[in-house]
Design an enzyme around this catalytic site. Structure first.
Site, mmCIF file in Angstrom:
data_model
loop_
_atom_site.group_PDB
_atom_site.id
_atom_site.type_symbol
_atom_site.label_atom_id
_atom_site.label_comp_id
_atom_site.label_asym_id
_atom_site.label_seq_id
_atom_site.Cartn_x
_atom_site.Cartn_y
_atom_site.Cartn_z
ATOM 1 N N ARG A 138 -26.327 79.027 -61.974
ATOM 2 C CA ARG A 138 -26.219 80.324 -61.309
ATOM 3 C C ARG A 138 -24.906 80.360 -60.540
ATOM 4 O O ARG A 138 -24.277 79.316 -60.331
ATOM 5 C CB ARG A 138 -27.414 80.570 -60.390
ATOM 6 N N GLU A 177 -27.194 84.215 -51.985
ATOM 7 C CA GLU A 177 -26.321 83.288 -51.254
ATOM 8 C C GLU A 177 -24.880 83.343 -51.742
ATOM 9 O O GLU A 177 -24.344 82.351 -52.257
ATOM 10 C CB GLU A 177 -26.838 81.860 -51.375
ATOM 11 N N GLU A 347 -34.655 83.379 -46.461
ATOM 12 C CA GLU A 347 -35.346 82.237 -47.078
ATOM 13 C C GLU A 347 -35.553 81.205 -45.988
ATOM 14 O O GLU A 347 -34.594 80.787 -45.348
ATOM 15 C CB GLU A 347 -34.466 81.552 -48.131
ATOM 16 N N HIS A 398 -39.901 71.443 -55.495
ATOM 17 C CA HIS A 398 -39.720 72.272 -54.295
ATOM 18 C C HIS A 398 -41.069 72.861 -53.913
ATOM 19 O O HIS A 398 -41.718 73.540 -54.700
ATOM 20 C CB HIS A 398 -38.739 73.396 -54.631
HETATM 21 C C1 GAL Z 1 -31.503 78.317 -51.726
HETATM 22 C C2 GAL Z 1 -31.427 79.328 -52.862
HETATM 23 C C3 GAL Z 1 -32.788 79.552 -53.477
HETATM 24 C C4 GAL Z 1 -33.444 78.250 -53.787
HETATM 25 C C5 GAL Z 1 -33.506 77.413 -52.540
HETATM 26 C C6 GAL Z 1 -34.162 76.082 -52.740
HETATM 27 O O1 GAL Z 1 -30.250 77.843 -51.358
HETATM 28 O O2 GAL Z 1 -30.929 80.553 -52.395
HETATM 29 O O3 GAL Z 1 -32.659 80.353 -54.634
HETATM 30 O O4 GAL Z 1 -32.734 77.596 -54.782
HETATM 31 O O5 GAL Z 1 -32.205 77.182 -52.072
HETATM 32 O O6 GAL Z 1 -34.250 75.365 -51.549
#
Ligand code: GAL
Length: 704
Positions: A138, A177, A347, A398
């Protein structure tokens, strides 16, 4: 004309609705009485359709108020060039709505589909090593690509029009991000944009040559078209630091321009009631989120306090690695509230992650504590990444709100539910117009910030221990440890309302800023200056003067020289008989008559020379802190002294405690993994949750 009138009418109507609902003028999209809204990411395209209803119902049952969709779904939304498929997403949005969940819609540009990168390979980012990015991850597209903009315009406009009238949509997130994860782009379109950017900035190539000091090493450019991108991988010696500084500035602006482009596309097509934001990484040194403050309705951030092994991910006590540093949540709250009184965490870490150097379990209870920290630090939304633990793909390990079976709440999920039910209770205790307590109001201080200083000191660090990220965190942490309400401000802002302004490593400045600071101090402000202040002009040239001459009229002290030490050697400093260690950087000072000595060096050949000074200016003052100490404790103790002088009612919190106030509620959190801390709750307070004796990762909330 008609359109303008209709827009004015719409704005009027919107503001009227806001008034009826008593939403504060600064927060048109959120009701103050809601305090904070909690949601979670859901990727319907990654799950069997037969499970959507069950999942979204469960989400609502757990207490979530909204979900987040379509991030990364470009391949499903536009499976063939120009052919859109919104049916599946409509269905998911409808199911969410049926369960009372609003939706944050996300534009999918972070992950272009294969048909796109295959047909238009010119959209791909070129890495520093000259390799062109390949499909499959990505963020591998170029912000500068005209073709990518064209394709972005098509999908974003189609989505915006499709969901503009959908009452379930609460707002939009652009991309994901924006950062390229620190990669800079060395493609041809980037080069052309950089050259245009330079032309606009310098007008003539002679001016560029002067600003970049290109007489050094015969770098001289005869025309803007001759300027190549500063690529360390294709150079043998150091690339021109002044060019590099401009390239960092340009890169940040190029990112901001991509975000702006998207924001405008959305805003052209959606109603005023749907807000627009993006989720910047909590602190990323290759982009500048503030450049988008006018484009976005508010800026949000992403935060993973416990991804083991990285800078600033540490903690107090032997279980601190599971809790994170005390000001880890407070920092992005303060940084992203920029020019507004609210932000959001788009997030937030749900549990164990997969990308740390090691990925420990978070400490029991700490996810709830982070949520409380996001609330009290000014977040209007807190959203968890993500609802279901993925069964396949790069983030299998995760955690999520629900385990791999799709139905069992994880530890993090249960902590979210607890927080959400507590917030519901808190909403009942909310009383609008509660005045800010006087002691808290007195602790409102500012950090003056400009990424130029970060980049310039990073380009010429002078020691491999130089870590600008750590320094900015250190000063912020010192202020939080004194219970301060910290706002990050930029040079164009009015700073007269702050009793104290701290300027971490402000290496680059000009006369205009010095005049502004002088007026601030003359009017009674208290300025705290730190290592490397004012050594260079805005191009990154040293002044043709003795070190620190530019700021000497302010500080009343000379910087004689600076020193840096090997990693196995300690420099020591003393303040009021207390000793502190440093090794990264030390400015050695010589106060002029009338300037007080606060601290002295106690070893090295300049033993007894001055390490920190205070110059009083009527009721104002200028403090200079020379060393960057290992643990930031000297910085904190000096700032504490300035607080006394500035009549700031600082509270010396026990190590590990965060204490803040919002909407009439005080919140204290214990980030120390080994100690129970006593919270300074006044006797007449009404405790809503928690206890004065606060165990690790526990939270107490009270009103006065
Ligand atoms: C962030 C990202 C998410 C996911 C997450 C995992 O940096 O924006 O899409 O990958 O990390 O911790």
């Amino acid at each position: 004309m008609k359109i303008i009138k209709a827009k004015i009418l719409a704005i009027g109507l919107f503001l009227a609705i806001i008034n009826i609902n008593q939403v504060s003028a600064q927060e048109p999209y959120f009701h103050k009485a809601d305090l904070i809204k909690t949601g979670v990411y859901y990727y319907p395209e990654q799950w069997d359709k037969s499970q959507w209803d069950r999942d979204l119902k469960k989400m609502a049952d757990m207490g979530f108020e909204y979900t987040h969709m379509a991030e990364f779904a470009w391949a499903r939304l536009e499976p063939e060039e120009g052919k859109f498929d919104f049916d599946w997403l409509d269905e998911a949005v409808n199911i969410a709505g049926r369960h009372g969940l609003k939706v944050i819609m996300c534009t999918p540009t972070a992950t272009p589909p294969l048909w796109l990168t295959k047909k238009y390979p010119e959209v791909l980012l070129v890495k520093e090593n000259g390799l062109t990015a390949t499909h499959g991850g990505r963020q591998f597209f170029s912000w500068s690509s005209a073709k990518y903009r064209e394709l972005t315009e098509r999908i974003v406009t189609a989505m915006a029009r499709h969901y503009a009238n959908n009452p379930n949509i609460m707002g939009w997130q652009i991309d994901n991000e924006p950062s390229h994860y620190g990669e800079e782009d060395f493609g041809n379109e980037v080069k052309a944009h950089f050259q245009q950017w330079l032309k606009a900035k310098y007008q003539t190539v002679e001016e560029l040559n002067r600003a970049w000091g290109t007489m050094f090493w015969s770098i001289t450019y005869p025309s803007f078209e001759d300027v190549a991108l500063p690529n360390q991988k294709t150079n043998i010696a150091e690339v021109d630091p002044h060019e590099l500084l401009d390239f960092r500035r340009f890169n940040a602006e190029e990112c901001a321009d991509f975000v702006r482009f998207n924001a405008r596309l959305l805003k052209k097509n959606i109603p005023l009631s749907q807000w627009v934001t993006t989720n910047f990484m909590h602190f990323h040194d290759r982009v500048d989120p503030w450049l988008n403050d006018k484009d976005l309705d508010f800026i949000t951030y992403t935060m993973y306090p416990v991804g083991g092994g990285y800078t600033n991910v540490g903690g107090l006590g032997n279980q601190g690695f599971r809790i994170g540093l005390p000001s880890r949540m407070a920092f992005p709250n303060d940084f992203f509230r920029y020019k507004k009184d609210f932000t959001g965490v788009m997030e937030l870490q749900p549990g164990q992650v997969n990308w740390g150097l090691y990925n420990p379990q978070p400490y029991p209870g700490v996810i709830r504590a982070w949520l409380w920290n996001s609330y009290v630090g000014g977040c209007s939304i807190a959203c968890s990444y993500r609802f279901r633990q993925p069964l396949y793909g790069g983030e299998q390990y995760h955690n999520a709100m629900i385990g791999p079976d799709g139905v069992t709440p994880s530890v993090g999920g249960l902590e979210y539910s607890k927080f959400m039910s507590e917030i519901k209770l808190l909403r009942k205790n909310f009383s609008p117009n509660t005045p800010v307590p006087a002691n808290y109001a007195s602790r409102k201080v500012a950090i003056l910030w400009n990424f130029d200083n970060y980049w310039d000191t990073q380009i010429q660090p002078q020691t491999d221990q130089w870590n600008p990220e750590k320094i900015i965190f250190k000063y912020h942490a010192a202020l939080k440890a004194l219970g301060c309400k910290v706002d990050f401000v930029s040079e164009d802002m009015d700073i007269s309302g702050y009793k104290m302004v701290v300027m971490p490593m402000y290496q680059l400045l000009d006369e205009k800023l010095i005049t502004k600071l002088t007026q601030y101090v003359q009017a009674g402000g208290n300025l705290v200056l730190t290592p490397r202040t004012g050594q260079k002009d805005r191009n990154g040239h040293l002044w043709e003067q003795a070190y620190s001459n530019m700021i000497k009229p302010l500080t009343g002290a000379r910087v004689l020289f600076y020193d840096v030490l090997p990693v196995n050697v300690n420099g020591s400093v003393t303040l009021d008989d207390k000793s502190y260690n440093w090794k990264d950087w030390a400015d050695v000072l010589e106060p002029q008559p009338g300037t007080e000595t606060l601290a002295r060096y106690t070893n090295q050949y300049y033993k007894n020379k001055v390490a920190a000074t205070l110059r009083k200016w009527g009721t104002g003052s200028v403090t200079y802190i020379g060393p960057d100490t290992d643990d930031g404790k000297l910085e904190k103790d000096i700032i504490k002294k300035v607080c006394v002088y500035a009549k700031i009612k600082a509270v010396e919190l026990p190590e590990g405690m965060i204490l803040d106030w919002r909407d009439g509620f005080w919140v204290a959190i214990n980030y120390h993994s080994e100690k129970t801390l006593t919270v300074p709750i006044p006797a007449n307070a009404k405790v809503i949750f928690g206890q004065r004796e606060l165990k690790p990762a526990e939270v107490v909330v009270w009103t006065e």
